[in-house]
Write an enzyme that holds these catalytic residues in place. Sequence first.
Site, PDB file in Angstrom:
ATOM      1  N   GLU A 124      42.062  71.693  53.884  1.00 56.28           N
ATOM      2  CA  GLU A 124      41.078  71.230  52.915  1.00 56.28           C
ATOM      3  C   GLU A 124      40.513  72.340  52.029  1.00 56.28           C
ATOM      4  O   GLU A 124      40.235  72.116  50.854  1.00 56.28           O
ATOM      5  CB  GLU A 124      39.909  70.518  53.634  1.00 56.28           C
ATOM      6  CG  GLU A 124      40.285  69.189  54.284  1.00 56.28           C
ATOM      7  CD  GLU A 124      40.662  68.131  53.273  1.00 56.28           C
ATOM      8  OE1 GLU A 124      40.116  68.156  52.149  1.00 56.28           O
ATOM      9  OE2 GLU A 124      41.530  67.289  53.594  1.00 56.28           O
ATOM     10  N   SER A 496      35.090  27.186 100.228  1.00 54.72           N
ATOM     11  CA  SER A 496      34.644  27.583 101.567  1.00 54.72           C
ATOM     12  C   SER A 496      33.807  28.848 101.579  1.00 54.72           C
ATOM     13  O   SER A 496      33.143  29.135 102.578  1.00 54.72           O
ATOM     14  CB  SER A 496      35.862  27.766 102.480  1.00 54.72           C
ATOM     15  OG  SER A 496      36.534  26.538 102.649  1.00 54.72           O
TER      16      SER A 496
END
Length: 778
Positions: A124, A496
């Site tokens: 950059e 159950s």
Amino acid sequence: MALPPKDKPPLNRRPIRPSDRRPRDPGFESGLSRQNSSNPLVKAMLIIGVVFALVITLVMGYAFLIAKPNLPKISALTDYNPKTPLRIYTADKVLIGEFGEERRKVIPLNEIPQSMCNAVLAIEDDRFYSHGGVDYVGILRAALTNLRGNLSQGASTITMQVARNFFLTNEKTFTRKMYEVLLAWEIESQLTKDKILEIYMNQIFLGQRAYGFSSAAQIYFGKDLKDLTIAESAMLAGLPKAPSAYNPVSNFRRAKIRQEYILQRMRDLGYITPEDYEKSMIEDLHIRGLGNEFAVRADFPAEMVRQLLVTQYGEAIYSQGIDVYTTILKADQDAAYKTVRRGIFEYDLRHAYRGPEGFIDLPEDAVKRQRAIDEALLAYPQLDDLQSGIVLDIKPKAMQVMIATGDTITIKGDGMKLAAASITDSTQTKKRLRPGAIVRLLSDGGVWKLAQLPQVEAAFISMNAETGAILSLVGGFDFRRNQFNHVTQALRQPGSSFKPFIYAAAVEKGFMPSTVVNDAPLSIGSMETGSQAWEPKNYDGKYDGMMRLRNALAKSKNLVSVRIIRAIGPSYAQEYIQRFGFEPEKHPPYLTMALGAGSVTPLQMASAYSVFANGGYRVDPFLIDKMVDSKGTVMFEAKPTRAREDATRVLDARTAFVIDSMLQEGATTGTAASARGKLGRNDIAGKTGTTNDSHDAWFAGYNPKVVAVAWIGFDKPASLGDRETGGGLALPMWISYMGTALRETPQEAREVPSGVTQVDGDWFIPEFSNNGGVRELP
């Protein structure tokens, strides 16, 4: 010899040159004059010079008289305080969720790895520390590069990019560029180079909703910024120019080319050694992307926290930088997620193959073929360990499949088991495996298997039995596919696994573990049921006659449970179960309540079983432990009640002890007998649950410290299969999790409460058993 005075030249006069006596050519003189005055190149240069000077004057005048006074204040930079998202962590500080318009974590420059900074500077602005905000050398270099017809090259410095990102738009106009230059000069005059770079590294947009390189490291690689390699840093450094074009999730090849160029720049600038360059060029990169960025799969608890905070604080919660620490433990969550996935896959691989998810045409041209495969796999992304692929070739005993990495996988042997019925000529076209089919694969111990996207769902929750702190929570197979939280939202029949609560109610009515009850066929008329006549049956269709209550619960005998609730009364049972946190309206006072015909969530079951685990105390489940604002101030800290300290007792300690002993029997000789052997512990207890037609499969169990509940079933209730039970589906998930959760927890023996004695070789509570209690129930 001296000259006479009259022969000396006058003082202060130039010497007089002899006159040129040659005749002059008038034509030559006038021609020279015309040539000088009419040369077009000279005129053009003069005009250009005048115009250039005029333009420069006007530009400078506009810049300093009009633009500069109207520059925005740069206080947003000097007092840098960007939007930061809501972050959610485990109790051991591992990030599991991040919510906000801008995914950002502000990191001081001295905590950003030098390799990351160097990668950014290399691509950059390699002259960042030597220019004053505008790089004139860079402008000239870019202009020459562009004039030579090479790729378009910009000349914006990092300072200029900061100015543009904070104060300007991306429109390409002369005015915007002028403001950008002026702002760059202003920024450089007020901030240090390091501060400018720090702002840039935290502010820049990098795709996938990531702002700043710390957030990008998390999203693209699932890592903290400090843990990135040079190769990974170079990949991220390529994003600022065009986050969508160089996104490694969607454009890996293009992103890889840019990454290699950045590595070359870093080497040429001396930022890395040639050895680092060679190593980084061949390093395998494991890209995650949005939705896969966290090391821990805790989407459901993170979403629960988000919903709770938005309800309480509103949308502002997304930008205030609040950190939330949950009660989730990384190891427990990893174990729970893994066991749920394995349980679902194992179930699915036992059942019929439903066919490929789709089909594509495979062009003859290699480039076009690869493009078609890439596009298809992008539309059918990998779901963690469930890989997607395209069938390239198939034979009766082997199949070649290309996956998203570009690798070709060969499936053969047991890996083809699921495909057996989908490669015959009689197979329906939409279910037949053929080249171009979109399929799913699983790697099991290094062996690839054909798999499929499951239709069945599952849920798992564990919590601290003494405080209610939720340790793990998995609300379904995959949050990205289905956000419905089965732990908190799915109301299912418990089967159950609900029986222990009916047995507890019976204990306080004089029933004891040694009570003998008849396990025999029973016909109940419509007058008693309130509707139709009912003939309940045991799951296996077998009956054992008169048997002890302890053995009946361990073997999950339905007929015994029905006889018990008839004896104590359904209304009493309905009132009794409320002490465990169950809602009475979800459990109508009918005999079927004894078989778990009501509705519960896995969260309710975990909370209810914790009462047995901690000796009779009600502890409310909680998920948020602490909230901290962006300045480090604690906004909230949980103060949970604790069993045996300040929690409310809801169950007599003697009853809790007796039921616990019966549930331990279930994990020793009953339907959960495999648990004790596989875990090698004597302090575990629990109960399986399977509903009518096997619509739901459960296991709820605990040790004195941790309670956990596993469930599996279809969202739209349907049979899991004639032979599928809670013991076969849910129990293995529970065992696998508990193997991790209890690994370093010593076994803990139960202390016998006062008021509990032994009669006929089993526990007995005299206070509840007037005249010896209920000895027998025919």
